[in-house]
Design a protein around this motif. Sequence first.
Motif, PDB file in Angstrom:
ATOM      1  N   TYR A 292      46.021  50.022  28.004  1.00 30.36           N
ATOM      2  CA  TYR A 292      44.978  49.430  28.848  1.00 30.36           C
ATOM      3  C   TYR A 292      45.383  49.219  30.299  1.00 30.36           C
ATOM      4  O   TYR A 292      44.645  48.618  31.059  1.00 30.36           O
ATOM      5  CB  TYR A 292      44.533  48.089  28.271  1.00 30.36           C
ATOM      6  CG  TYR A 292      43.932  48.194  26.900  1.00 30.36           C
ATOM      7  CD1 TYR A 292      42.706  48.824  26.702  1.00 30.36           C
ATOM      8  CD2 TYR A 292      44.595  47.670  25.793  1.00 30.36           C
ATOM      9  CE1 TYR A 292      42.153  48.938  25.444  1.00 30.36           C
ATOM     10  CE2 TYR A 292      44.037  47.770  24.523  1.00 30.36           C
ATOM     11  CZ  TYR A 292      42.823  48.409  24.356  1.00 30.36           C
ATOM     12  OH  TYR A 292      42.278  48.508  23.106  1.00 30.36           O
TER      13      TYR A 292
ATOM     14  N   GLU B 171      37.473  47.393  29.573  1.00 34.39           N
ATOM     15  CA  GLU B 171      37.262  46.862  28.220  1.00 34.39           C
ATOM     16  C   GLU B 171      38.327  45.852  27.803  1.00 34.39           C
ATOM     17  O   GLU B 171      38.156  45.128  26.825  1.00 34.39           O
ATOM     18  CB  GLU B 171      37.155  47.990  27.183  1.00 34.39           C
ATOM     19  CG  GLU B 171      38.402  48.827  26.996  1.00 34.39           C
ATOM     20  CD  GLU B 171      38.483  50.068  27.884  1.00 34.39           C
ATOM     21  OE1 GLU B 171      39.250  50.983  27.541  1.00 34.39           O
ATOM     22  OE2 GLU B 171      37.792  50.116  28.926  1.00 34.39           O
ATOM     23  N   SER B 172      39.429  45.793  28.556  1.00 34.43           N
ATOM     24  CA  SER B 172      40.495  44.852  28.175  1.00 34.43           C
ATOM     25  C   SER B 172      40.592  43.668  29.137  1.00 34.43           C
ATOM     26  O   SER B 172      41.467  42.827  28.989  1.00 34.43           O
ATOM     27  CB  SER B 172      41.833  45.577  28.128  1.00 34.43           C
ATOM     28  OG  SER B 172      42.226  45.936  29.437  1.00 34.43           O
ATOM     29  N   ARG B 173      39.695  43.594  30.114  1.00 33.93           N
ATOM     30  CA  ARG B 173      39.766  42.489  31.076  1.00 33.93           C
ATOM     31  C   ARG B 173      39.531  41.173  30.357  1.00 33.93           C
ATOM     32  O   ARG B 173      38.731  41.077  29.436  1.00 33.93           O
ATOM     33  CB  ARG B 173      38.745  42.691  32.197  1.00 33.93           C
ATOM     34  CG  ARG B 173      39.047  43.958  32.975  1.00 33.93           C
ATOM     35  CD  ARG B 173      38.871  43.834  34.456  1.00 33.93           C
ATOM     36  NE  ARG B 173      39.215  45.124  35.069  1.00 33.93           N
ATOM     37  CZ  ARG B 173      38.388  45.841  35.791  1.00 33.93           C
ATOM     38  NH1 ARG B 173      37.184  45.396  36.034  1.00 33.93           N
ATOM     39  NH2 ARG B 173      38.780  46.987  36.293  1.00 33.93           N
ATOM     40  N   GLY B 174      40.252  40.158  30.790  1.00 32.84           N
ATOM     41  CA  GLY B 174      40.153  38.851  30.142  1.00 32.84           C
ATOM     42  C   GLY B 174      41.167  38.677  29.028  1.00 32.84           C
ATOM     43  O   GLY B 174      41.282  37.603  28.438  1.00 32.84           O
ATOM     44  N   MET B 175      41.946  39.727  28.721  1.00 35.82           N
ATOM     45  CA  MET B 175      42.955  39.645  27.655  1.00 35.82           C
ATOM     46  C   MET B 175      44.334  39.261  28.204  1.00 35.82           C
ATOM     47  O   MET B 175      45.304  39.201  27.465  1.00 35.82           O
ATOM     48  CB  MET B 175      43.049  40.989  26.924  1.00 35.82           C
ATOM     49  CG  MET B 175      41.781  41.339  26.149  1.00 35.82           C
ATOM     50  SD  MET B 175      41.731  43.067  25.554  1.00 35.82           S
ATOM     51  CE  MET B 175      43.185  43.185  24.539  1.00 35.82           C
TER      52      MET B 175
ATOM     53  N   ILE C 130      46.171  41.008  30.362  1.00 34.21           N
ATOM     54  CA  ILE C 130      47.062  42.150  30.599  1.00 34.21           C
ATOM     55  C   ILE C 130      47.538  42.188  32.054  1.00 34.21           C
ATOM     56  O   ILE C 130      48.718  42.402  32.324  1.00 34.21           O
ATOM     57  CB  ILE C 130      46.374  43.473  30.187  1.00 34.21           C
ATOM     58  CG1 ILE C 130      46.223  43.497  28.661  1.00 34.21           C
ATOM     59  CG2 ILE C 130      47.171  44.686  30.670  1.00 34.21           C
ATOM     60  CD1 ILE C 130      45.367  44.605  28.117  1.00 34.21           C
TER      61      ILE C 130
END
Length: 196
Positions: free
Chosen positions: A40, A62-66, A68
């Motif tokens: 990601y 799609e991985s924002r807020g996780m 990373i």
Amino acid sequence: MNWYEKLNQYFPIVEMKSKEHMDTLLKEKGSVYYKDEGPYHVLMYAEFPNFTFVDYLFVAKESRGMGIGSKTLQMLKDKKKPIILEVEPVNYEDTDTEKRLRFYSREGFEHASSIGYNRRSIATGEENSMEILYWAPSNESEEEIFEGMKKMYEDIHTYKDEHFYGESYEPVEEVLTFKENDKKDVLKQFSNPINN
């Protein structure tokens, strides 16, 4: 999609190095220029003795807020040296520019408001102004950040530029300027806890 395609889709053409240029930096400047990638994210950075420069940081939508982006930056913060990067000024038609500034503000970055950065894109011929942000673990001054930017510009951005692009970028003294308290702080609006 490979790492370069991810960067190329996300960053505007005026900010992109060619794949050849980046591959050469990874190969010929391998002791300084690095790639860190995962499913990601893609991080391209240069690590010098006194500072680290983030050339590109991409985190998939799609991985924002996780977390990373934060984890990736933490890897650089753990080196305990200043981190310098360039960002586009806020463009209210492009919500990503505001999200990006909000993210870096939360991460403890400051705006080097005394540093001006403006260069012509060889790809488009357009003038491209960027803001310089930095994270200073030992309260490094904007003068020190300015010296780091000059080194990075000459060692990374313009490395073999004529070979890759058929012409050279402007010299560092035309691209980077230093003026005490010259501009307003682009992160100030995001540092107020009520706005976050």
